[in-house]
Design an enzyme around this catalytic site. Structure first.
Site, mmCIF file in Angstrom:
data_model
loop_
_atom_site.group_PDB
_atom_site.id
_atom_site.type_symbol
_atom_site.label_atom_id
_atom_site.label_comp_id
_atom_site.label_asym_id
_atom_site.label_seq_id
_atom_site.Cartn_x
_atom_site.Cartn_y
_atom_site.Cartn_z
ATOM 1 N N HIS A 182 0.835 -1.200 0.000
ATOM 2 C CA HIS A 182 0.000 0.000 0.000
ATOM 3 C C HIS A 182 0.877 1.261 0.000
ATOM 4 O O HIS A 182 0.593 2.228 -0.723
ATOM 5 C CB HIS A 182 -0.917 -0.035 1.222
ATOM 6 C CG HIS A 182 -1.886 1.092 1.316
ATOM 7 N ND1 HIS A 182 -2.885 1.302 0.392
ATOM 8 C CD2 HIS A 182 -2.009 2.087 2.230
ATOM 9 C CE1 HIS A 182 -3.587 2.368 0.740
ATOM 10 N NE2 HIS A 182 -3.068 2.870 1.854
ATOM 11 N N GLN A 200 3.965 1.537 -1.126
ATOM 12 C CA GLN A 200 4.589 1.636 -2.442
ATOM 13 C C GLN A 200 3.600 2.178 -3.469
ATOM 14 O O GLN A 200 3.947 2.990 -4.316
ATOM 15 C CB GLN A 200 5.110 0.270 -2.890
ATOM 16 C CG GLN A 200 6.414 -0.129 -2.254
ATOM 17 C CD GLN A 200 7.524 0.828 -2.593
ATOM 18 O OE1 GLN A 200 8.111 1.434 -1.707
ATOM 19 N NE2 GLN A 200 7.830 1.005 -3.855
ATOM 20 N N ASP A 201 2.360 1.728 -3.362
ATOM 21 C CA ASP A 201 1.314 2.190 -4.267
ATOM 22 C C ASP A 201 1.102 3.696 -4.114
ATOM 23 O O ASP A 201 0.996 4.418 -5.102
ATOM 24 C CB ASP A 201 0.023 1.427 -3.996
ATOM 25 C CG ASP A 201 -1.072 1.773 -4.979
ATOM 26 O OD1 ASP A 201 -0.801 1.786 -6.196
ATOM 27 O OD2 ASP A 201 -2.207 2.019 -4.526
ATOM 28 N N HIS A 202 1.071 4.165 -2.885
ATOM 29 C CA HIS A 202 0.906 5.608 -2.634
ATOM 30 C C HIS A 202 2.060 6.399 -3.233
ATOM 31 O O HIS A 202 1.845 7.447 -3.851
ATOM 32 C CB HIS A 202 0.831 5.883 -1.128
ATOM 33 C CG HIS A 202 -0.558 5.899 -0.593
ATOM 34 N ND1 HIS A 202 -1.306 7.038 -0.494
ATOM 35 C CD2 HIS A 202 -1.337 4.898 -0.122
ATOM 36 C CE1 HIS A 202 -2.484 6.753 0.007
ATOM 37 N NE2 HIS A 202 -2.530 5.460 0.244
#
Length: 109
Positions: free
Chosen positions: A73, A75-77
């Site tokens: 999550h 890394q996604d942000h």
């Protein structure tokens, strides 16, 4: 490790918000304000990168890391903030071109 992950999420979210916020002034011809907001976003993005680097360096030292949904999550942000910045900067460039080409016209935006 969770503290670092939450810090990445926080800084990345802040950066993304600054980048998106830069669109409104750019749309209305306030390019300097838009650039200021991009710079503020860049500062937050740099802080997020520094936190991410801590995780990368720890893994490079051989410290075992469990990949969690929370880490993914984060890394996604971070990746989302980077993508948003790229798109917003392209849009601001379009606004700059628009206003330069129409500076003698009475154009309502």
């Amino acid at each position: 490790m969770e503290t670092i992950i939450f810090t990445i999420i926080s800084y990345s979210g802040d950066a993304r918000n600054f980048f998106l916020e830069a669109l409104a002034p750019a749309k209305n011809g306030y390019i300097e304000k838009a650039v200021e907001l991009i710079k503020q976003g860049d500062e937050k993005l740099e802080l997020a990168h520094k936190e991410q680097t801590k995780l990368i360096q720890a893994e490079a030292r051989g410290e075992k890391m469990e990949i969690s949904l929370l880490m993914i999550h984060a890394q996604d942000h971070l990746m989302n903030a980077i993508t948003v910045k790229q798109l917003v900067c392209e849009m601001i460039d379009i606004y700059i071109t628009f206003f330069e080409n129409n500076k003698n016209d009475c154009v309502e935006v």
